[in-house]
Design a protein around this motif. Structure first.
Motif, PDB file in Angstrom:
ATOM      1  N   GLY A   1      53.338 -46.863  88.102  1.00  0.00           N
ATOM      2  CA  GLY A   1      53.100 -46.120  87.171  1.00  0.00           C
ATOM      3  C   GLY A   1      52.962 -44.866  86.418  1.00  0.00           C
ATOM      4  N   ALA A   2      52.763 -43.975  87.594  1.00  0.00           N
ATOM      5  CA  ALA A   2      51.538 -42.901  87.103  1.00  0.00           C
ATOM      6  C   ALA A   2      52.629 -42.191  86.051  1.00  0.00           C
ATOM      7  CB  ALA A   2      52.292 -41.955  88.261  1.00  0.00           C
ATOM      8  N   PRO A   3      54.374 -41.961  86.463  1.00  0.00           N
ATOM      9  CA  PRO A   3      54.875 -41.250  84.962  1.00  0.00           C
ATOM     10  C   PRO A   3      54.399 -41.337  83.334  1.00  0.00           C
ATOM     11  CG  PRO A   3      56.077 -41.151  86.307  1.00  0.00           C
ATOM     12  CD  PRO A   3      55.505 -41.942  87.153  1.00  0.00           C
ATOM     13  N   TYR A   4      54.255 -42.718  83.578  1.00  0.00           N
ATOM     14  CA  TYR A   4      54.452 -44.120  82.340  1.00  0.00           C
ATOM     15  C   TYR A   4      52.753 -43.633  81.795  1.00  0.00           C
ATOM     16  CZ  TYR A   4      53.515 -47.715  79.086  1.00  0.00           C
ATOM     17  OH  TYR A   4      53.473 -48.033  77.824  1.00  0.00           O
ATOM     18  N   SER A   5      51.971 -43.627  82.775  1.00  0.00           N
ATOM     19  CA  SER A   5      50.266 -43.361  82.433  1.00  0.00           C
ATOM     20  C   SER A   5      49.779 -42.365  81.882  1.00  0.00           C
ATOM     21  CB  SER A   5      49.354 -44.185  83.626  1.00  0.00           C
ATOM     22  OG  SER A   5      48.206 -44.176  83.372  1.00  0.00           O
ATOM     23  N   ALA A   6      50.545 -41.281  82.644  1.00  0.00           N
ATOM     24  CA  ALA A   6      50.319 -39.862  81.921  1.00  0.00           C
ATOM     25  C   ALA A   6      50.280 -40.039  80.375  1.00  0.00           C
ATOM     26  CB  ALA A   6      50.885 -39.361  82.429  1.00  0.00           C
ATOM     27  N   SER A   7      51.683 -40.645  80.704  1.00  0.00           N
ATOM     28  CA  SER A   7      52.843 -40.521  79.223  1.00  0.00           C
ATOM     29  C   SER A   7      51.847 -40.745  78.112  1.00  0.00           C
ATOM     30  CB  SER A   7      53.550 -40.548  78.917  1.00  0.00           C
ATOM     31  OG  SER A   7      54.197 -41.977  78.954  1.00  0.00           O
ATOM     32  N   LYS A   8      51.401 -42.353  78.357  1.00  0.00           N
ATOM     33  CA  LYS A   8      50.743 -43.055  77.242  1.00  0.00           C
ATOM     34  C   LYS A   8      48.915 -42.251  77.190  1.00  0.00           C
ATOM     35  CE  LYS A   8      53.701 -45.884  76.069  1.00  0.00           C
ATOM     36  NZ  LYS A   8      53.747 -45.461  74.557  1.00  0.00           N
ATOM     37  N   HIS A   9      48.141 -41.668  78.228  1.00  0.00           N
ATOM     38  CA  HIS A   9      47.016 -40.854  78.023  1.00  0.00           C
ATOM     39  C   HIS A   9      47.719 -39.319  77.470  1.00  0.00           C
ATOM     40  CE1 HIS A   9      45.469 -43.040  81.662  1.00  0.00           C
ATOM     41  NE2 HIS A   9      44.123 -42.377  80.675  1.00  0.00           N
ATOM     42  N   ALA A  10      48.287 -39.237  76.949  1.00  0.00           N
ATOM     43  CA  ALA A  10      48.455 -37.801  76.220  1.00  0.00           C
ATOM     44  C   ALA A  10      49.165 -38.413  74.520  1.00  0.00           C
ATOM     45  CB  ALA A  10      50.225 -37.112  76.661  1.00  0.00           C
TER      46      ALA A  10
ATOM     47  N   PHE B   1      53.244 -42.737  93.688  1.00  0.00           N
ATOM     48  CA  PHE B   1      53.226 -41.315  92.850  1.00  0.00           C
ATOM     49  C   PHE B   1      54.524 -40.416  93.356  1.00  0.00           C
ATOM     50  CE2 PHE B   1      51.444 -37.927  91.598  1.00  0.00           C
ATOM     51  CZ  PHE B   1      51.002 -38.612  90.361  1.00  0.00           C
ATOM     52  N   THR B   2      54.798 -41.038  94.797  1.00  0.00           N
ATOM     53  CA  THR B   2      54.945 -39.565  95.559  1.00  0.00           C
ATOM     54  C   THR B   2      56.599 -39.941  95.462  1.00  0.00           C
ATOM     55  OG1 THR B   2      54.896 -41.346  98.043  1.00  0.00           O
ATOM     56  CG2 THR B   2      53.138 -39.125  97.329  1.00  0.00           C
ATOM     57  N   GLU B   3      57.234 -41.582  94.993  1.00  0.00           N
ATOM     58  CA  GLU B   3      58.424 -41.812  94.780  1.00  0.00           C
ATOM     59  C   GLU B   3      59.554 -41.064  93.813  1.00  0.00           C
ATOM     60  OE1 GLU B   3      57.494 -45.750  96.878  1.00  0.00           O
ATOM     61  OE2 GLU B   3      58.111 -46.265  95.351  1.00  0.00           O
ATOM     62  N   GLN B   4      58.347 -41.092  92.251  1.00  0.00           N
ATOM     63  CA  GLN B   4      58.870 -40.338  91.173  1.00  0.00           C
ATOM     64  C   GLN B   4      58.801 -39.087  91.401  1.00  0.00           C
ATOM     65  OE1 GLN B   4      58.423 -42.801  88.909  1.00  0.00           O
ATOM     66  NE2 GLN B   4      56.979 -44.594  89.493  1.00  0.00           N
ATOM     67  N   THR B   5      60.614 -39.597  90.793  1.00  0.00           N
ATOM     68  CA  THR B   5      61.668 -37.916  91.079  1.00  0.00           C
ATOM     69  C   THR B   5      61.268 -37.339  89.199  1.00  0.00           C
ATOM     70  OG1 THR B   5      63.138 -38.934  89.633  1.00  0.00           O
ATOM     71  CG2 THR B   5      63.564 -39.352  91.478  1.00  0.00           C
ATOM     72  N   GLN B   6      62.062 -36.289  89.557  1.00  0.00           N
ATOM     73  CA  GLN B   6      61.952 -35.363  88.729  1.00  0.00           C
ATOM     74  C   GLN B   6      62.346 -35.622  87.676  1.00  0.00           C
ATOM     75  OE1 GLN B   6      62.547 -30.340  89.095  1.00  0.00           O
ATOM     76  NE2 GLN B   6      62.652 -30.949  86.969  1.00  0.00           N
ATOM     77  N   SER B   7      63.380 -35.848  87.325  1.00  0.00           N
ATOM     78  CA  SER B   7      64.021 -36.075  86.758  1.00  0.00           C
ATOM     79  C   SER B   7      63.568 -37.919  85.938  1.00  0.00           C
ATOM     80  CB  SER B   7      65.724 -36.382  86.653  1.00  0.00           C
ATOM     81  OG  SER B   7      65.156 -37.972  87.614  1.00  0.00           O
ATOM     82  N   ASP B   8      62.439 -38.235  86.755  1.00  0.00           N
ATOM     83  CA  ASP B   8      61.856 -40.175  86.086  1.00  0.00           C
ATOM     84  C   ASP B   8      60.915 -39.852  84.759  1.00  0.00           C
ATOM     85  OD1 ASP B   8      63.221 -41.266  87.262  1.00  0.00           O
ATOM     86  OD2 ASP B   8      61.848 -41.268  88.765  1.00  0.00           O
ATOM     87  N   PHE B   9      60.215 -38.756  85.719  1.00  0.00           N
ATOM     88  CA  PHE B   9      59.122 -37.417  85.256  1.00  0.00           C
ATOM     89  C   PHE B   9      59.797 -36.722  83.436  1.00  0.00           C
ATOM     90  CE2 PHE B   9      55.475 -34.467  83.762  1.00  0.00           C
ATOM     91  CZ  PHE B   9      54.514 -35.453  83.937  1.00  0.00           C
ATOM     92  N   ASP B  10      60.120 -36.137  83.411  1.00  0.00           N
ATOM     93  CA  ASP B  10      60.952 -35.371  82.997  1.00  0.00           C
ATOM     94  C   ASP B  10      61.087 -36.921  81.636  1.00  0.00           C
ATOM     95  OD1 ASP B  10      60.257 -33.264  83.491  1.00  0.00           O
ATOM     96  OD2 ASP B  10      62.239 -32.429  84.302  1.00  0.00           O
ATOM     97  N   GLN B  11      62.319 -37.071  81.811  1.00  0.00           N
ATOM     98  CA  GLN B  11      62.611 -38.264  81.033  1.00  0.00           C
ATOM     99  C   GLN B  11      61.791 -38.747  80.131  1.00  0.00           C
ATOM    100  OE1 GLN B  11      65.174 -41.444  82.042  1.00  0.00           O
ATOM    101  NE2 GLN B  11      66.098 -42.130  80.071  1.00  0.00           N
ATOM    102  N   ILE B  12      60.014 -39.296  80.271  1.00  0.00           N
ATOM    103  CA  ILE B  12      59.411 -40.045  79.967  1.00  0.00           C
ATOM    104  C   ILE B  12      58.331 -39.578  79.439  1.00  0.00           C
ATOM    105  CG2 ILE B  12      57.181 -41.487  80.725  1.00  0.00           C
ATOM    106  CD1 ILE B  12      58.004 -42.734  83.584  1.00  0.00           C
ATOM    107  N   MET B  13      58.339 -38.653  80.036  1.00  0.00           N
ATOM    108  CA  MET B  13      58.066 -37.307  78.658  1.00  0.00           C
ATOM    109  C   MET B  13      58.007 -37.282  77.843  1.00  0.00           C
ATOM    110  SD  MET B  13      54.833 -36.564  79.287  1.00  0.00           S
ATOM    111  CE  MET B  13      54.277 -37.695  81.455  1.00  0.00           C
ATOM    112  N   ALA B  14      60.119 -36.905  77.799  1.00  0.00           N
ATOM    113  CA  ALA B  14      60.498 -36.628  76.624  1.00  0.00           C
ATOM    114  C   ALA B  14      60.531 -38.034  75.130  1.00  0.00           C
ATOM    115  CB  ALA B  14      62.279 -36.188  77.236  1.00  0.00           C
TER     116      ALA B  14
END
Length: 253
Positions: free
Chosen positions: A154-163, A100-113
């Motif tokens: 894989g927190a951003p990925y999991s968040a995106s797929k819940h969405a 979780f703490t290793e993920q960057t803002q750009s990682d999160f933003d790209q997956i969400m986009a």
């Protein structure tokens, strides 16, 4: 097999993996398939395969992280075929394998986009067209087993797929009376470029991933494609708002 003759299917991320398998299974069932992908070599290859089967298909380049590109791709499909019966929002990325703490803002933003924005805007433009059609339409979104449970590393990925599941259920409720059915599939690890990339990042994970699945193997893209076809068939006209778990028994316990 259900007959999809004279129906038009629009599929994002259709150049490989689950998207490619879905394009081929719909083409074999008689549908005209709009193959959309950011990859401008793999997408046309899928169209060529469909033509070799005697089917109808066209390729539209599209980066689903850019809403205007999604809108343009869907409008092109409608201009060519005059309607849109089925939308399959499949394009997605896996992101970086890390805590979780290793993920960057750009990682999160790209997956969400890609994973969330691509589905949201894809559905929005698809529904706008389907509302003009007396017969409505069908939409299937590709979520993941990570959309119904946590995914360590894989927190951003999991968040995106819940969405994706949240978007699916909400749209299903809003448009059920307009004859627009919206469902999702939630595959476990399936042979695809995304899973191959994950294994490359952490090779030791492959055997652990297999052991997690009671059937002892990864899914095949064709198996997921058949479930998508089933959800879109007229025989299942009472099914909407569902997130079907295709996981080899993983969530049974």
């Amino acid at each position: 097999m259900s007959d999809f003759t004279n129906q038009v299917v629009f599929i994002t991320g259709a150049g490989s993996g689950i998207g490619r398998a879905t394009a081929l299974v719909f083409a074999r069932a008689g549908a005209s398939v709009v193959v959309s992908d950011v990859n401008q070599s793999s997408g046309p290859n899928v169209v060529s395969q469909i033509h070799q089967l005697g089917g109808h298909a066209l390729f539209v380049a599209c980066d689903v992280a850019v809403p205007t590109q999604i809108e343009a791709a869907i409008r092109h499909a409608i201009d060519v075929y005059g309607k849109l019966d089925i939308g399959i929002n499949n394009a997605g990325i896996g992101g970086k394998y890390g805590r979780f703490t290793e993920q960057t803002q750009s990682d999160f933003d790209q997956i969400m986009a890609v994973n969330v924005g691509g589905v949201f805007y894809g559905m929005q433009f698809q529904i706008q067209q389907m509302l003009t059609q007396p017969e409505g339409g069908r939409i299937v979104n590709v979520s993941s087993i990570a959309g119904v449970r946590g995914m360590p590393m894989g927190a951003p990925y999991s968040a995106s797929k819940h969405a994706v599941i949240g978007l699916t259920k909400t749209a299903a409720l809003e448009y059920a009376r307009q004859r627009i059915r919206v469902n999702a599939v939630c595959p476990v690890y399936t042979h695809s470029a995304m899973v191959d990339e994950l294994i490359q990042q952490a090779p030791a994970m492959e055997e652990k991933m297999r052991r997690m699945i009671p059937m002892g193997r990864f899914g095949q893209p064709e198996e997921i494609a058949q479930a998508i076809l089933w959800l879109c068939s007229d025989e299942n006209a009472f099914v909407t708002g569902q997130a079907i778990q295709l996981d080899g028994g993983l969530t049974a316990g």
